[in-house]
Design an enzyme around this catalytic site. Structure first.
Site, mmCIF file in Angstrom:
data_model
loop_
_atom_site.group_PDB
_atom_site.id
_atom_site.type_symbol
_atom_site.label_atom_id
_atom_site.label_comp_id
_atom_site.label_asym_id
_atom_site.label_seq_id
_atom_site.Cartn_x
_atom_site.Cartn_y
_atom_site.Cartn_z
ATOM 1 N N GLY A 23 103.461 -19.548 -11.563
ATOM 2 C CA GLY A 23 103.231 -21.025 -11.124
ATOM 3 C C GLY A 23 104.038 -21.904 -11.613
ATOM 4 C CG ASN A 24 104.497 -23.078 -15.720
ATOM 5 O OD1 ASN A 24 103.672 -22.325 -16.447
ATOM 6 N ND2 ASN A 24 104.720 -24.211 -16.013
ATOM 7 C CB SER A 25 108.334 -20.049 -10.615
ATOM 8 O OG SER A 25 108.460 -18.919 -11.128
ATOM 9 N N GLY A 61 138.251 -11.244 -5.504
ATOM 10 C CA GLY A 61 138.297 -10.098 -4.928
ATOM 11 C C GLY A 61 138.766 -8.815 -5.873
ATOM 12 C CB VAL A 62 139.160 -8.064 -9.113
ATOM 13 C CG1 VAL A 62 140.530 -8.539 -8.697
ATOM 14 C CG2 VAL A 62 138.322 -9.413 -9.797
ATOM 15 C CD GLN A 63 135.203 -1.752 -7.410
ATOM 16 O OE1 GLN A 63 134.815 -0.961 -8.067
ATOM 17 N NE2 GLN A 63 134.901 -1.540 -6.006
ATOM 18 C CB ILE A 64 135.904 -7.390 -13.476
ATOM 19 C CG1 ILE A 64 134.767 -8.163 -12.890
ATOM 20 C CG2 ILE A 64 136.923 -7.836 -12.948
ATOM 21 C CD1 ILE A 64 134.557 -9.483 -13.332
ATOM 22 C CG ASP A 79 115.183 -17.934 -8.419
ATOM 23 O OD1 ASP A 79 114.698 -18.185 -7.332
ATOM 24 O OD2 ASP A 79 114.532 -17.740 -9.366
ATOM 25 C CG HIS A 119 111.179 -16.846 -7.502
ATOM 26 N ND1 HIS A 119 111.882 -17.481 -8.367
ATOM 27 C CD2 HIS A 119 109.882 -17.020 -7.595
ATOM 28 C CE1 HIS A 119 111.063 -17.733 -9.372
ATOM 29 N NE2 HIS A 119 109.854 -17.579 -8.875
#
Length: 515
Positions: free
Chosen positions: A256-258, A314-317, A185, A155
């Protein structure tokens, strides 16, 4: 003082003091015996209290002196979209639309300015493109190699076109973006043509809660700031992405520490600072860092070809709640239950089906859906893994050859229409066959629901489509009522339903009454 010295001292004291001192010595001896857990007749024995040697360093100066040259500020320049403006606007887009009696018009006429260009009062001018504008943002980063590779947050660099790295001694270098991974990120930058940068290494072991941590970075653009605290917690899920596994620290971290590092007392990077929790926007003692183990894996992939490739099941969990565990016969709530195996997915090809509860991957226990997602993503595509699943009341092993992670397909939303409904009193829901109301070929649609019913408390709502009850496909309201009655007569406390809500499929365990 030893026993012999005590005795010698007693001989040289008056008789009146000898008795008191001997009694005191006996009392100390008894206390010592009790603390050593020696049981004295008629007395209680007490366990020793916990005693821990303090590991608090007297100073962080040595650590900071060693790592600070490896920490940098990252300045990111991004292009903004050009806008159209009027030559009459004097750099103020939309100025020409102001009424003639507006105070700004009177201001320019009074002080001789010409906001409209050309001769005074001509009101002319042409539309032209505003000069390109640039935005600048700043973050932190740190070198991981001497030849200029450095880590920061995705980011921080997102949308950037130019990247400038400012070292601790003020030197500035242009860097190029090697790659970035939005899901974790993390991003990797590289300074070309240099090979003598001070760099740091990732810690080989995860930190323990309570360990000291030192954060170095560029808060509010100040650069080279150092703060210290402890590791407050591990395994935090803050909703930032599908693989959240943050380390929580209380070292002051601000904007700013990111992208900056969090160090242990050995000068090793335990995490990459990525987020803070703050109602005010400033530090309140809760910050989150991406674990070093995650950063190492992602950075290695980015360095290889600029991208991160993940395995795909490939699953909805969804999580296994206590109600769900009871309804499927598990002794405790654990693992991740499969709501649906996606079409043409590795899971579907391997025989994984809805209702399966994944308990282990290659022998490693699965604690939650997020844990499963992280483990599967850690494998490269084409890897064959063994899943231990709970199905039909027993555990079995299924081998799956993973694919490459891709975007999930979206199912069409379902809305009930028409009549032909029936009310199932035991659930407090009004149901209709999906076919009868034009909501599809399978399942039963919830057309209405009592607000105080157990089904409503578990999240069922109008428009949901019940696909299965207790593992059986349902197509009519009577199928649902019969399955619920069967679960009740068998002594189950809850009945498991597979429900489609809009684009997602999930399991819901609805309590039922006995008999």
């Amino acid at each position: 003082m030893s026993t012999k010295r005590i005795s010698a001292a007693v001989r040289h004291l008056p008789r009146s003091r000898k008795g008191g001192l001997v009694a005191g010595a006996l009392a100390l001896g008894l206390a010592g015996a009790l603390s050593a857990q020696t049981v004295v007749p008629g007395q209680f024995a007490f366990a020793d209290p916990v005693r821990v040697e303090s590991a608090a360093p007297q100073s962080f100066a040595a650590v900071v002196a060693g790592v600070k040259p490896a920490v940098v500020s990252v300045r990111v320049r991004s292009d903004s979209t050009p806008r159209m403006m009027s030559s009459r606007g004097g750099g103020m887009p939309g100025f020409e639309d102001l009424p003639q009696d507006h105070p700004l018009h009177r201001f320019f006429r009074r002080f001789g300015g010409e906001p409209f260009g050309g001769e005074r009062g001509d009101g002319g001018g042409q539309r032209r493109e505003e000069p390109r504008r640039y935005g600048t943002s700043q973050g932190s980063g740190f070198f991981i190699t001497g030849d200029g590779y450095l880590v920061t947050n995705e980011h921080v660099v997102s949308g950037g076109s130019e990247f400038t790295v400012i070292t601790d001694n003020g030197d500035e270098y242009e860097a190029k973006l090697i790659g970035a991974d939005k899901r974790t990120d993390l991003a990797l930058l590289k300074i070309e043509g240099e090979s003598d940068f001070t760099y740091v290494e990732f810690a080989p072991d995860a930190p323990q809660v309570g360990e000291w941590v030192v954060a170095v970075g560029n808060p509010f653009g100040l650069g080279g700031s150092v703060t210290a605290g402890i590791v407050s917690a591990r395994g935090r899920d803050i909703g930032a992405g599908p693989y959240d596994d943050f380390i929580q620290i209380d070292a002051p971290v601000n904007r700013g520490n990111s992208g900056g590092p969090a160090f242990n007392v050995k000068g090793q990077v335990i995490g990459v600072n990525a987020a803070i929790f703050s109602p005010s926007g400033g530090n309140v003692g809760i910050a989150f860092a991406i674990p070093a183990s995650t950063a190492q894996t992602i950075v290695a992939d980015l360095k290889n070809d600029g991208t991160v490739v993940r395995g795909w099941l490939g699953v909805q969990i969804q999580p296994v709640s206590k109600d769900i565990a009871e309804s499927i016969g598990l002794d405790k709530a654990k693992g991740a239950i499969v709501a649906e195996a996606q079409g043409d997915s590795p899971a579907l090809k391997a025989g994984i089906r809805s209702g399966d509860t994944i308990l282990k991957v290659d022998g490693e226990t699965i604690d939650s859906p997020r844990d499963l997602a992280r483990k599967i993503a850690g494998y490269p595509p084409e890897t064959t893994v063994t899943l231990d699943v709970w199905r039909d009341g027993r555990e079995q092993a299924i081998e799956v050859k993973l694919g490459r992670l891709q975007e999930e397909a979206r199912a069409a939303a379902v809305e009930p229409t028409g009549e032909n409904t029936a009310f199932v009193d035991s659930l407090g829901v009004e149901l209709a066959s999906a076919k009868s109301v034009g909501a599809g070929d399978k399942g039963v649609v919830v057309t209405d629901i009592s607000g105080d019913s157990a089904a409503a408390e578990k999240g069922l709502k109008r428009g949901d489509v019940i696909l299965e009850v207790a593992g059986q496909q349902v197509d009519e309201p009577g199928d649902v009522a019969g399955a619920v009655l069967g679960a009740s007569e068998s002594g189950r406390k809850a009945v498991l339903m597979r429900v489609q809500s809009g684009n997602a499929t999930r399991f819901v365990a609805v309590p039922v009454a006995k008999g």
